[in-house]
Scaffold this active site. Sequence first.
Site, PDB file in Angstrom:
ATOM      1  N   CYS A 206      27.328  -4.739  32.746  1.00  0.00           N
ATOM      2  CA  CYS A 206      26.377  -3.674  32.381  1.00  0.00           C
ATOM      3  C   CYS A 206      26.194  -2.735  33.564  1.00  0.00           C
ATOM      4  O   CYS A 206      25.280  -2.898  34.373  1.00  0.00           O
ATOM      5  CB  CYS A 206      25.027  -4.258  31.949  1.00  0.00           C
TER       6      CYS A 206
ATOM      7  N   CYS B 233      22.931  -0.956  33.915  1.00  0.00           N
ATOM      8  CA  CYS B 233      21.871  -1.740  34.565  1.00  0.00           C
ATOM      9  C   CYS B 233      22.052  -1.757  36.087  1.00  0.00           C
ATOM     10  O   CYS B 233      21.080  -1.722  36.838  1.00  0.00           O
ATOM     11  CB  CYS B 233      21.890  -3.200  34.100  1.00  0.00           C
ATOM     12  N   ASP B 234      23.303  -1.850  36.538  1.00  0.00           N
ATOM     13  CA  ASP B 234      23.552  -2.153  37.957  1.00  0.00           C
ATOM     14  C   ASP B 234      23.983  -0.958  38.812  1.00  0.00           C
ATOM     15  O   ASP B 234      24.137  -1.106  40.028  1.00  0.00           O
ATOM     16  CB  ASP B 234      24.656  -3.223  38.070  1.00  0.00           C
TER      17      ASP B 234
END
Length: 340
Positions: A135, A138-139
């Site tokens: 993801c 997300c990161d």
Amino acid sequence: MDTPSHLVIIGSGPAAWTAAIYASRALLSPTILAGEQSGGQLMFTTDVENYPGFELGIKGPDLMAVMRKQAERFGTKVIEKDAVKIERERELFKIFYGQAQENFAKSIIIATGAVANTLKLPGEDRLMGRGVGTCAVCDAPFYKEKDTVFVIGGGDSAMEEAIALAKFAHHVVILVRSDTIRASGIMKERIKRIQNIEIWYKSQTKEFKGNQKLESVVIDRDGKVDKFPADGVFYAIGHTPATEFLKNSGIDIDDKGYIKTYIDYGYGSLPQRAHDSRLTTHGSQQSAFFPTMTNIPGIFAAGDCVDPRYRQAVVAAGGGCMAALDAEKWIQEQVSRLAG
Ligand code: NDP
């Protein structure tokens, strides 16, 4: 037959625990079938920095543990077994789990999540969460000022992940296995305009190398195999919703395995239901509209198993809240209907 639960929740990610918190506070005494590997995808992540309320971030497994404690505090009963089948039995649902065990319920919330597809390459298990991820949205901020990050895949998700990463890393390379990308025209146009994104066609990832963290990736580029230094590699080759156990349940599921509810994620897969009137009917009485309900009255769904688009913990938690509120109202309606 044991006394039926008001509500059984299946799953143990943010959607399931949030549904359990709301349902237990509404005195529905929910039972949660949390699965043998409780916690969902967040158990495989390290720092979560985009879940509101944690100024300094929180580890994925810690977030799941604290949600579970919160649900248990209000009386949620947790069974760490996998649901294997759902059947209708007169006014109730029968949920089979573990080795031939069963639980009866008036209503069910399915929140079993989805698993990001990966290639199970050498080095993957060791380096997952240490440079290899699923993801990038997300990161991405963790890759600020890093040199090179790869994204595997050629669909809209791969484009979106690359765009997110390109705001932070110096150089983003999209690895496409064939000689075309299947992403939508608008995404392709967007990618073309971003200087630090490059696409390598006919490129297949073979191995991840590194000890404590990812250092390089072995790629077969049109027949020539080389090792390339890498700060990160993200998979974007689709997700598989954990809905296999629902086959033969009668619940509407789309061709990719996502459960259909009345929430429109914009990909043209709204349910085509036999009773599609946006109002469920019970005898002569019409009940309210329940956005999180499936085609089977009394069965609700939330989180990544219904959501091909956002796939974020906070969205899943919001979905779990909605499903619990819908289930509560639906159960109340059934009780009034039977009493009246
Ligand atoms: P897709 O199924 O659309 O794309 C998967 C990609 O992964 C394809 O390019 C496929 O390659 C590649 N792939 C599959 N298996 C392998 C493999 N073994 N090795 C290398 N590459 C592989 O999935 P997405 O997650 O991208 O999208 C899912 C849905 O969500 C789509 O409908 C998409 O349009 C939508 N979406 C929309 C967004 C938006 O509009 N903003 C954002 C994100 C998703 P190949 O093409 O060769 O099969």
